[in-house]
Design an enzyme around this catalytic site. Sequence first.
Site, PDB file in Angstrom:
ATOM      1  N   GLY A   1     -53.712 -57.660 -72.090  1.00 35.75           N
ATOM      2  CA  GLY A   1     -54.823 -57.441 -73.012  1.00 35.75           C
ATOM      3  C   GLY A   1     -54.947 -55.980 -73.363  1.00 35.75           C
ATOM      4  O   GLY A   1     -54.198 -55.126 -72.884  1.00 35.75           O
TER       5      GLY A   1
ATOM      6  N   GLY B   1     -58.027 -53.096 -73.620  1.00 39.21           N
ATOM      7  CA  GLY B   1     -59.426 -52.794 -73.389  1.00 39.21           C
ATOM      8  C   GLY B   1     -59.956 -51.839 -74.434  1.00 39.21           C
ATOM      9  O   GLY B   1     -59.312 -51.546 -75.448  1.00 39.21           O
TER      10      GLY B   1
ATOM     11  N   ASP C   1     -72.810 -50.748 -72.168  1.00 40.05           N
ATOM     12  CA  ASP C   1     -72.002 -51.497 -73.135  1.00 40.05           C
ATOM     13  C   ASP C   1     -71.927 -52.972 -72.706  1.00 40.05           C
ATOM     14  O   ASP C   1     -70.848 -53.537 -72.561  1.00 40.05           O
ATOM     15  CB  ASP C   1     -70.604 -50.870 -73.234  1.00 40.05           C
ATOM     16  CG  ASP C   1     -69.822 -51.398 -74.443  1.00 40.05           C
ATOM     17  OD1 ASP C   1     -70.454 -51.962 -75.367  1.00 40.05           O
ATOM     18  OD2 ASP C   1     -68.589 -51.254 -74.450  1.00 40.05           O
TER      19      ASP C   1
ATOM     20  N   LYS D   1     -55.487 -50.858 -65.909  1.00 41.22           N
ATOM     21  CA  LYS D   1     -56.043 -50.513 -67.215  1.00 41.22           C
ATOM     22  C   LYS D   1     -55.766 -49.054 -67.534  1.00 41.22           C
ATOM     23  O   LYS D   1     -56.078 -48.154 -66.735  1.00 41.22           O
ATOM     24  CB  LYS D   1     -57.552 -50.775 -67.210  1.00 41.22           C
ATOM     25  CG  LYS D   1     -58.303 -50.188 -68.392  1.00 41.22           C
ATOM     26  CD  LYS D   1     -59.812 -50.300 -68.159  1.00 41.22           C
ATOM     27  CE  LYS D   1     -60.571 -49.405 -69.117  1.00 41.22           C
ATOM     28  NZ  LYS D   1     -62.015 -49.391 -68.836  1.00 41.22           N
TER      29      LYS D   1
ATOM     30  N   VAL E   1     -54.001 -53.175 -70.967  1.00 41.15           N
ATOM     31  CA  VAL E   1     -54.217 -53.647 -69.602  1.00 41.15           C
ATOM     32  C   VAL E   1     -52.962 -54.394 -69.161  1.00 41.15           C
ATOM     33  O   VAL E   1     -52.469 -55.274 -69.879  1.00 41.15           O
ATOM     34  CB  VAL E   1     -55.445 -54.575 -69.509  1.00 41.15           C
ATOM     35  CG1 VAL E   1     -55.674 -55.005 -68.060  1.00 41.15           C
ATOM     36  CG2 VAL E   1     -56.687 -53.879 -70.057  1.00 41.15           C
TER      37      VAL E   1
END
Length: 753
Positions: free
Chosen positions: A462, A464, A579, A483, A469
């Site tokens: 993925g 981020g 966030d 990450k 990641v």
Amino acid sequence: MTMPWQYSQLLPILLLLATTHTIVAADTQQQPIALAGCPDKCGNISIPFPFGTKAGCFREGFEVTCNYSFNPPRAFLAQDSTFHIVGYGNYSANYSGRNYVDVMNYSQVPVELLDISASTSELRGYGAVRSDCIDGYSKYDDHLVKLQGTFLGWNGPKPFLLSPLRNVLMGVGWNVKPKMVLGGSIFTTTGYMLACLAYMRYNVLTNGTCTGRGCCQTSFPPERDVNFTINAFSVTFEPQKLLDDNDGMSTNSPCSYGMIVESSWYNFTSEDMFGRMVLANKYPRGVPFVLDFAIRNGSCPTEGQQPPQDYACISGNSNCAKAASGDGYVCRCWDNYDGNPYITNGCQDVDECQHPHLYNCSSGSICKNTPGGYECPCKSGMRGNGKEGACSENFPLPAKVAVGLAASIVIIVLMVMTHQLLKLKRFYEQNGGPILKGVKNIRIYTSKQLKQITDNYKVVIGEGHFGKVYIGRLEDKQEVAIKKTIEVDETSKQDFIDEVIIQSGMRHKNIVRLLGCCLEMDVPMLMYEYVVKGSLYDVLFKNKDNVPVDTRLRIAIGSAEGLAYMHSSDVKSTIRHGDVKSANILLDESFTPKISDFGTSKLLARGKSEKTEWVIGDKSYIDPAYLGGILTQKSDVYSFGIVLIELITRREATYDDKRTYVTNFIQACQEQKARNSIDNDITSEKDIVLMEMVSEVALECLKANPEERLDMREVENRIIHIIRKSEQHGQDRNYQGNLRPNSEVPLLKPGEK
């Protein structure tokens, strides 16, 4: 945390090339100073034998009282033999005839200890400061006098005498002549041994000097035989002619002071001249003075004579010496030995090689400790004796050439290695390594280790907020997520450090655990536990699978519990996430939620808000007050309210200037049409009612005034209460035990905190 292994391997090689000789040293272990089974401390003061605080732990006359009413405890010599007389008195009317003082009150106090040295047979104690203060403004006004006398022997000879070599008499004042009176009398100025005169006019003072201008001092006469004894003394003042009243000094400097004090201890300052009882207030426990102690009821045995039964010098490597003052003897460790000669094995060899100022080995030799001394053998390839002279080389030229070539190759290799390691070290320091290495609960990995863990960054799982990641696997087969973070420079360094520190302290089942980090890269990497199902955003908006209401409620409760833990995990400060959104709530195989992505998290003083010009985060979830520059934990509550809307409607949050997404939902709830917004997949009436009740909690989170919003713990309990209320009304008995992640959370009524 420790520095990466490459630095530690390079360091010994570099030191070998840079140093000219190696010092071989052994660790010095703490040696006993008291008898076996006896306390060797009173508070911060060591109590070596022959002193002791308990019966059977001291020689006669050396008893120490440890007063535990103080914190830390304080040590005093036994009051029956050694004490101060401290009192107050006055005189008035005829200044010229004030040879005697009317004593108002006095007390007998024990001598408090600063330290004891068995190796030098000395101790330091606190002595009182004699003061004489004018109560009025005229030279004929009343005077208040603080008196002091010290008695080191009572009812026969005692071990302690004032050291004539380590003390001085000092006076401070504008016109004062202090005298040291023998016999301890506090009422007379006759029979004195020492005196000095401090006289000052026109405010001419020099800080740091004591030469008669406001401060005087005198030592015991050097020409006098030091074998006299002083076991009782006091400081008094001889009347001096006052300066004229119009000089003003008697008003500004009403007090004179006198004291017996350790040589070179007191540093005169003009501030001590002005004001009442300045030195008495500055040194409320007194000033240090030095006493000699000795074994008074005996003498050193002659050579070949059997020592008496109570002989004190029982340590090996020690000898007997005549007392520095008075009768008796003291015990001394041999040269190059140190410790307590009054106990068995108390004198131990001093390792001179651990203390460069104690040995003198020439270049090319190595210091080696020996019992009672040291040697300086020359290094390999050299000859001579480094203690007696210089070491000279005996290395042949061909061998030197060969060694030189080999050394050149080694140096080139080391230069290449050093360049690479310095580069890694630069990244390590740039990314906050010196600070983060002391942070608990995380491990700092090297770039080489991280490359192995990720199989050379083979699989991307993925992207981020700040980068990609990667999937990784530790030695114990645990899967982790690696990450890539932001590129750190001086402006963002503290933000990155704050992020790591905050996450390292988060240990909760509903918060993604930070396991480690790698700082030896231009962009630092963070290692997290791997959460298999991805984010709540993916489950709601990328997958088409049905999400049951009980799963949605379990996700809501767990997420709220994780945020509540963040908000209340520190006593002095609080943490806000900054966030909160569905993409930052990860789900494991059991749909247990875990809060992630702390890139904007910060510590806030408890109960305070933070003003900021930089708004970071997804605007679809952001608090309007945050957009206005005010950031609090209630900003997280607002964002979580939007996550609740997504769980209820299964419609992705959107942002526009009119905030239509939130406005439409609020309007529907206010018009009793909340069920029109509920996800079409939810068809059961009991599930629809539950979602309507959760909608009410969302409205409480979305209030415009942050102060009127719930806090995260209240949000968590409200949702739990909804479930319990549903169970109590028989709407859904199947939720019990499945929806409430923390059975210890109390049941709250709506509106309770």
